[in-house]
Write a protein that holds these residues in place. Structure first.
Motif, PDB file in Angstrom:
ATOM      1  N   TYR A 100       0.796  -1.228   0.000  1.00 21.81           N
ATOM      2  CA  TYR A 100       0.000   0.000   0.000  1.00 21.81           C
ATOM      3  C   TYR A 100       0.831   1.282   0.000  1.00 21.81           C
ATOM      4  CZ  TYR A 100      -3.699  -3.256   1.299  1.00 21.81           C
ATOM      5  OH  TYR A 100      -4.579  -4.307   1.316  1.00 21.81           O
ATOM      6  N   THR A 153      -3.260   3.261  -7.874  1.00 21.23           N
ATOM      7  CA  THR A 153      -3.857   4.404  -7.180  1.00 21.23           C
ATOM      8  C   THR A 153      -4.800   3.932  -6.082  1.00 21.23           C
ATOM      9  OG1 THR A 153      -3.715   5.716  -9.204  1.00 21.23           O
ATOM     10  CG2 THR A 153      -5.213   6.502  -7.494  1.00 21.23           C
ATOM     11  N   ALA A 154      -5.588   2.884  -6.368  1.00 23.29           N
ATOM     12  CA  ALA A 154      -6.506   2.361  -5.356  1.00 23.29           C
ATOM     13  C   ALA A 154      -5.751   1.791  -4.157  1.00 23.29           C
ATOM     14  CB  ALA A 154      -7.390   1.285  -5.986  1.00 23.29           C
ATOM     15  N   ALA A 178      -4.401   4.643  -2.182  1.00 26.94           N
ATOM     16  CA  ALA A 178      -5.464   5.333  -1.457  1.00 26.94           C
ATOM     17  C   ALA A 178      -5.814   4.593  -0.165  1.00 26.94           C
ATOM     18  CB  ALA A 178      -6.697   5.470  -2.346  1.00 26.94           C
ATOM     19  N   TYR A 238      -5.312   6.377   3.373  1.00 30.11           N
ATOM     20  CA  TYR A 238      -6.498   6.598   4.203  1.00 30.11           C
ATOM     21  C   TYR A 238      -6.352   5.939   5.573  1.00 30.11           C
ATOM     22  CZ  TYR A 238     -11.408   6.850   5.569  1.00 30.11           C
ATOM     23  OH  TYR A 238     -12.583   7.102   6.247  1.00 30.11           O
ATOM     24  N   LEU A 264     -10.686  11.519   3.854  1.00 27.96           N
ATOM     25  CA  LEU A 264     -10.830  11.387   2.406  1.00 27.96           C
ATOM     26  C   LEU A 264     -10.174  12.560   1.679  1.00 27.96           C
ATOM     27  CD1 LEU A 264     -14.532  10.137   2.160  1.00 27.96           C
ATOM     28  CD2 LEU A 264     -12.453   8.818   1.684  1.00 27.96           C
ATOM     29  N   THR A 324      -6.421  12.158   1.876  1.00 25.52           N
ATOM     30  CA  THR A 324      -5.990  11.098   0.970  1.00 25.52           C
ATOM     31  C   THR A 324      -5.962  11.582  -0.476  1.00 25.52           C
ATOM     32  OG1 THR A 324      -6.884   9.385   2.435  1.00 25.52           O
ATOM     33  CG2 THR A 324      -6.507   8.776   0.133  1.00 25.52           C
ATOM     34  N   GLY A 325      -6.991  12.326  -0.872  1.00 28.40           N
ATOM     35  CA  GLY A 325      -7.034  12.846  -2.236  1.00 28.40           C
ATOM     36  C   GLY A 325      -5.880  13.778  -2.528  1.00 28.40           C
ATOM     37  N   GLN A 372      -2.928  13.851  -1.028  1.00 31.04           N
ATOM     38  CA  GLN A 372      -1.677  13.094  -1.056  1.00 31.04           C
ATOM     39  C   GLN A 372      -1.553  12.260  -2.333  1.00 31.04           C
ATOM     40  OE1 GLN A 372      -2.112  11.080   2.769  1.00 31.04           O
ATOM     41  NE2 GLN A 372      -0.494  12.358   3.643  1.00 31.04           N
ATOM     42  N   LEU A 373      -2.683  11.719  -2.808  1.00 37.41           N
ATOM     43  CA  LEU A 373      -2.638  10.963  -4.059  1.00 37.41           C
ATOM     44  C   LEU A 373      -2.281  11.880  -5.224  1.00 37.41           C
ATOM     45  CD1 LEU A 373      -5.657   8.477  -3.979  1.00 37.41           C
ATOM     46  CD2 LEU A 373      -3.238   7.916  -4.156  1.00 37.41           C
TER      47      LEU A 373
END
Length: 465
Positions: free
Chosen positions: A294, A334-335, A338, A342, A352, A355-356, A358-359
């Motif tokens: 992850y 990406t999943a 995430a 998260y 959320l 997380t967005g 940082q992605l």
């Protein structure tokens, strides 16, 4: 030191948690033995169950020495032996941290596994022992990179300048040195200038000038950079600039800048892939499968990187299947990233959002890091352009008779000296920047604790009152 296999050389020196146990009557003799051996990183406290930290004493190691036998009280001060006085203060500080039970004193620390048996045999002469213990749960041993020989020492210094790797991680010393030399050569491709670097390395290794004492140990890196520059210069056909002495074996930088730029980006993509592989191994060894799966510097980040590369390659080559496979890999990576990001948040809407962000930052960093390797071509072009300017001036002056010929010789010498100095500095800094910020940032996520054994010179050549 016993030889190690190639697999063992990929990791830091194996460490063993130990307890130094001696009779109280032999405490000082045991510490003299430890100081002379210089292979035990003693804890700050004497609690055998906790690893402690490296003591924060004033650094007296440069001047402090130990007498082999205990001096009489006050004798060293009267004799004016400040070095031995400093050594006795070090011993007293260490003795103050020992745990004592009846007639036994003990200190805890870390020791390289290969040194445990020899040091234990030496302590046995004083009635003591070096007792192996289980490492405390959740505490990593200190990290010692292998420094056998000047070449390995120079390679390790390239890593420790960035920071101390965590104990479970790979030791990237050899790989870091090879990649550094290769990137330097691409930016400094000239056979003549590379030969000057090799001569500089020879001077540092053999003549060891005092004014450059701080650089004596880096001669293997300088030599490797010089050899890499010679190889790149052969490919570019550069010998103190485009003098025509050598044929172009691959491409002339100034005649094919786009091809050189694309090649540099491709090289950068390969290096980033290698960094992701090393990052996957490190995350696995640090936190197991979940840590590797992850993490943006592990399998998840590597999947995003490979996916974006596949989409780009498929778009350029008009290969629809490659675009589809790359897109699937990008979405999967990406999943996974995430999920990992998260899990480290406070959850909920704020989690959320975090997380967005940082992605998005992670994907942008991947793209910018790949493009960043274009500087391998940019500075290679700069080097070639400066060399061409100097050579054009030299050939222009040489057409104006004897005086012009003398001026041409002077311009050739001064111009190449300036180009060599400027471009060596720029290429050295830029290669270091690419290695640290683009590659090491994926290989390492944290810092380890350096192995700092307690070591003092022991004076045995004179009798101390």
């Amino acid at each position: 030191m016993a030889s190690v296999s190639w697999a063992e050389a990929l990791f830091p020196v194996p460490m063993q948690r130990v307890a130094v146990v001696v009779p109280r009557t032999a405490e000082r003799d045991a510490l003299v033995c430890l100081a002379e051996a210089g292979c035990v990183d003693l804890d700050r406290t004497g609690a055998l169950g906790s690893p402690g930290q490296t003591p924060s004493y004033p650094d007296r190691r440069a001047a402090a020495e130990l007498a082999a036998t205990a001096p009489a009280p006050g004798a060293l001060e009267q004799a004016g032996r400040a070095d031995l006085v400093a050594g006795e203060k070090e011993v007293a500080a260490r003795l103050g941290e020992a745990v004592r039970r009846r007639d036994i004193a003990a200190l805890a620390g870390w020791c390289p596994r290969a040194e445990v048996a020899p040091l234990g045999a030496r302590l046995a002469e004083f009635g003591g022992a070096l007792v192996p213990m289980a490492a405390p749960r959740g505490i990593d041993p200190p990290t010692a990179l292998r420094r056998t020989g000047p070449v390995r020492g120079a390679c390790s210094s390239l890593v420790t300048t960035y920071g101390t790797p965590p104990y479970p991680d790979l030791d990237p010393s050899w790989g870091a040195a090879v990649l550094y030399a290769a990137m330097f050569g691409m930016m400094f491709g000239d056979v003549g200038h590379g030969a000057l670097l090799v001569l500089t390395a020879f001077g540092l290794a053999v003549w060891r000038p005092r004014r450059l004492a701080a650089w004596h140990g880096v001669w293997p890196l300088v030599a490797a950079a010089g050899v890499s520059s010679i190889v790149a210069g052969l490919a570019y056909g550069e010998f103190f600039g485009p003098t025509g002495v050598l044929p172009v074996l691959w491409l002339a930088p100034l005649h094919a800048p786009v091809r050189l730029l694309l090649s540099a980006v491709a090289v950068g993509a390969v290096l980033l892939l290698l960094a992701y592989v090393a990052g996957m191994v490190n995350r696995w060894r640090e936190r197991g499968l979940s840590g590797a799966l992850y993490s943006l510097s592990g399998i998840a980040g590597g999947g995003v990187f490979l996916g974006l590369a596949g989409v780009a390659a498929g778009a350029v080559g008009h290969l629809g299947w490659l675009v589809a496979v790359g897109a699937a890999a990008t979405v999967t990576g990406t999943a996974l990233a995430a999920v990992g990001l998260y899990a480290g948040t406070d959850r909920g809407v704020s989690g959320l959002f975090q997380t967005g962000v940082q992605l998005f930052d992670g994907v942008v960093r991947i793209l910018s890091n790949v493009v960043s390797f274009a500087r391998l071509a940019a500075f290679g072009l700069t080097h070639a352009a400066l060399g061409a300017v100097v050579w054009a001036g030299v050939t222009g002056l040489a057409r104006h008779g004897p005086a012009g010929l003398l001026g041409a010789v002077a311009l050739f010498a001064v111009g190449n000296a300036l180009v060599f100095t400027l471009e060596a500095l720029v290429a050295g800094v830029q290669a270091l920047r690419l290695e640290y910020f683009e590659l090491f940032s994926r290989v390492f996520e944290g810092q380890g604790r350096p192995f700092r054994p307690w070591r003092l010179p022991v004076r045995r050549s004179e009798v101390v009152p």
